[in-house]
Design an enzyme around this catalytic site. Sequence first.
Site, short mmCIF file in Angstrom:
data_model
loop_
_atom_site.label_atom_id
_atom_site.label_comp_id
_atom_site.label_asym_id
_atom_site.label_seq_id
_atom_site.Cartn_x
_atom_site.Cartn_y
_atom_site.Cartn_z
N CYS A 80 46.12 37.40 23.79
CA CYS A 80 45.47 37.54 22.49
C CYS A 80 45.36 36.18 21.79
O CYS A 80 44.55 35.36 22.18
CB CYS A 80 46.20 38.58 21.64
SG CYS A 80 45.23 39.16 20.23
N HIS A 164 46.57 43.32 25.13
CA HIS A 164 48.04 43.26 25.06
C HIS A 164 48.66 44.03 26.23
O HIS A 164 48.86 45.25 26.14
CB HIS A 164 48.54 43.83 23.74
CG HIS A 164 48.27 42.95 22.57
ND1 HIS A 164 49.12 41.95 22.16
CD2 HIS A 164 47.21 42.91 21.72
CE1 HIS A 164 48.61 41.34 21.11
NE2 HIS A 164 47.45 41.89 20.82
N GLU A 166 51.67 44.00 27.05
CA GLU A 166 53.06 44.33 26.75
C GLU A 166 53.23 45.70 26.09
O GLU A 166 54.35 46.22 26.03
CB GLU A 166 53.70 43.25 25.86
CG GLU A 166 53.23 43.22 24.42
CD GLU A 166 51.96 42.40 24.22
OE1 GLU A 166 51.66 42.08 23.06
OE2 GLU A 166 51.27 42.09 25.21
#
Length: 505
Positions: A80, A164, A166
């Site tokens: 990002c 993202h 994660e």
Amino acid sequence: MEKVLVVNFGGQYAHLIARRIREVGVYAEIASPEEAVIKASKEEVKAVILSGGPSSVYEPGAPDIDEGIFALSKPVLGICYGHQMIAKKLGGKVERGKGEYGKTIVKILVNDPLFDGWKPEEAVWMSHSDFVEEPPPGFHVLAISENGYIAAMRKGLIYGVQFHPEVHHTSKGRVMFENFLRKIARISDVWRPEDQITRIVEEIRSRVKGGDVIVGVSGGVDSTVTAVLLYKAVGQRVKAVFIDHGLFREGEPEEAASLLKSIGIDVVYIDAKERFLKRLEGVADCEEKRRIIGETFAEVFSDAVKQMPNVKYLAQGTLYPDVVESGAVKGADKIKSHHNVGGLPPWFQLELIEPLREFYKDEVRRIAKALGLPEDVVYRHPFPGPGLAVRIIGPFTREKLAIVRKATKIVEEELRKAGLFRKVWQAFATVGEDKWVGVKGDRRAMGYIVTVRIVESEDAMTADWSRIPFEILEKISSRITSEIPEVTMVTYAVTSKPPSTIEPC
């Protein structure tokens, strides 16, 4: 030990990245942008990940990084904001657009090791307004989003992804991290938190050269594991102190003392309930409650230290999320103060030891299991340091304290009966100033509104409200209004974190 350096650009997602990396079995360490190049230059650092962040790369004062990070010949993955930083630093073009938020489909354009195991189209999680308009010279676009934005790019060992990986909403995020760490960075070491016990004990032993260590215990998994690790390192030189501030859950003080004594750790019990409760009476502001509790706790602790002249060290069960939520990580916004973070009062004159500072809650639980602690301790729900005081909204009163304590016990009991207690992160009750007209014993009654809060999480950095079956919520509501005469209404909190926090205060 091989490790990955996560550069924190201010977003709390940096800790989620670190957790995901550790789940893959690789140790992750977080660093600020200012220290990134120096730390990344170390031989044991095999890869660098640039985190997301709340800023725009073009904002004055936005987090920046030395271009030297890209000259280390080590794999770099920008996520990002980190993806956009790569573009800006290496000659690409970043623009502001409508952005993408939430679930988005990306299309893989090029076969690349980063996307091994991915389908040609996969769901990912986006949260950006800025975007890479043009990749830097020599970079190839690996994937695009359904809206036409560059979703991934690469040049050599330098990768950038706009989404993202994660967060769990990115379905193949873990696979991507495994690909980056094992196939691209070629990291072979396997890291597990339970394997760190010997190292932690040795580090404590090497630091505590002379004198005793005092540790405050509460019955929670963090302070209990801290005390046990200290005991393994220095034996009877551990002085465990239980300060009863009168804000614990029902039965907690007795359970905590009994457990530690069974292990061989003597516990000094200090009844300070009146001291705390008198100072809190009528206080409405959340931060003021935390300040009073923190200062009073320090005073009581100081009194205890004066009775132990050989104490030279103070141990605390501080965790990674404690640090980031207190704004101790550069670039992170302060959300609320934490009683374990922010420095010690000058009169302590003790050296601080925080054996668990590098771990997350789920990792501490794994350490607790490896230490052989009872499951009731291992899976005990997180409990705020200021106790039930921060679950009372508005002016603090002893009446509200009793209501919250009883209601929380009911919530926990019903979840245990249903076999759901271990499946949720936290479950508790709160009470505020608002009241609701009710009918009790055929008579009109004005009573308090209790809000039940049950959330699911892995690390407290983000949390989602739990979809508890209605019949369980009905039992909880019925018991609270029946067994606590002062309550006439029960509500259920259905807001996630963010935008809310887990605790109300």
